[in-house]
Design an enzyme around this catalytic site. Structure first.
Site, PDB file in Angstrom:
ATOM      1  N   LYS A  63       0.804  -1.221   0.000  1.00 34.30           N
ATOM      2  CA  LYS A  63       0.000   0.000   0.000  1.00 34.30           C
ATOM      3  C   LYS A  63       0.839   1.274   0.000  1.00 34.30           C
ATOM      4  CE  LYS A  63      -4.358  -1.915   1.469  1.00 34.30           C
ATOM      5  NZ  LYS A  63      -5.478  -1.936   2.451  1.00 34.30           N
ATOM      6  N   ARG A  88      -3.346 -10.065   4.994  1.00 31.00           N
ATOM      7  CA  ARG A  88      -3.757 -10.218   3.586  1.00 31.00           C
ATOM      8  C   ARG A  88      -2.644  -9.652   2.703  1.00 31.00           C
ATOM      9  NH1 ARG A  88      -6.277  -7.081  -0.358  1.00 31.00           N
ATOM     10  NH2 ARG A  88      -7.874  -8.130  -1.625  1.00 31.00           N
TER      11      ARG A  88
END
Length: 289
Positions: A228, A268
């Site tokens: 991210k 995840r």
């Protein structure tokens, strides 16, 4: 506070296998426009093959999504999302893979579960589709409640906090209460702080530094930091340029180790092998105390 079993392993939701450490959720994006790997696994056969590869590398479960939620992404229609997701879920489930479906639509969640998915991962926490809580309650499967303030098109404008940790915890608590009142069993609920969703880098880092506050909500915790933007900010060069998303996997594994140490139920990730090693090391260190 962490949510742990008597043997010291993270306490997971009902209805899924029990792992002796933080679980690893591998990502299969059946989309042409994911921020990380858009288009690489858009074909059903390629997506199923990739999911099996993730399992061979150490994924405990595989999260299948057909709609990009990167900042600025526009939504696909329901029929297209179903076309993308259901065959991949069915293909992986037929191979014995524990499958999660990443969707904000109740209809997609229902058909994916009928096809073999065992968990619904809704980045809106049930806010995008009013039918979602009732459908999930009827399906009696685990449900990921992510912190969410709005759709991808304008979520960056919603990243305004006086105290991000206390506000995220309060907003998640409100969602949990609503979902419990909507009929979802408490042992089926999983909490996700929503890193990168209506949050800037400093917000994501603060949440990671205070995972104990999120665990104190009393539900298993899913941490989804993989590749991210905040990692790009941390790893930026002297000119402030972040590395490409696929060059953030070592940093992702570092976050996975930290999350596992903090008692997260699962992480995840896109690249599984390094994180699978990281969570096992975290468990070994915890077991040596």
């Amino acid at each position: 506070m962490t949510v742990l079993r008597a043997d010291g392993a993270p306490k997971g939701p009902g209805g899924l296998p029990r792992w002796d450490r933080c679980a690893v959720m591998g990502v299969v994006n059946v989309t042409p426009d994911s921020f990380s790997d858009g288009g690489r696994f858009f074909d059903t056969a390629a997506a199923v093959k990739h999911g099996m590869e993730l399992v061979s590398e150490g994924a405990d479960l595989v999260d299948v999504g057909g709609e990009s939620t990167r900042p600025g992404a526009t939504r696909v229609d329901e029929d297209e999302e179903l076309r993308r997701v259901v065959p991949v879920v069915r293909g992986l489930a037929s191979e014995g893979v524990t499958v999660s479906v990443d969707t904000m639509r109740a209809s997609v969640a229902e058909q994916a579960v009928r096809a073999g998915a065992r968990l619904v991962n809704d980045v809106s926490g049930g806010l995008a589709d009013p039918a979602m809580p009732d459908v999930v309650a009827g399906l009696d499967v685990p449900f990921v409640v992510m912190h969410w303030r709005g759709f991808s098109e304008d979520m960056n404008s919603r990243a305004v906090y006086a105290d991000v940790v206390s506000e995220v915890v309060a907003e998640l608590r409100e969602r949990l209460t609503a979902l419990l009142e909507g009929g979802i069993a408490p042992e089926r609920l999983i909490v996700d702080p929503g890193l990168g969703f209506a949050k800037h880098a400093e917000h994501d880092l603060a949440l990671l530094a205070h995972l104990d506050d999120l665990a104190a909500l009393g539900h298993p915790l899913l941490v989804a930091a993989s590749r991210k933007r905040f990692l790009g900010r941390v790893l930026a060069d002297r000119d402030g340029a972040p590395p490409p998303a696929r060059e953030r996997d070592a940093a992702t594994a570092a976050v996975s180790a930290l999350a596992a140490h903090a008692g997260a139920w699962a992480v995840r990730v896109h690249e599984v092998r390094a994180t699978a090693d990281a969570v096992r090391v975290a468990r070994a260190v915890a077991g040596a105390r």
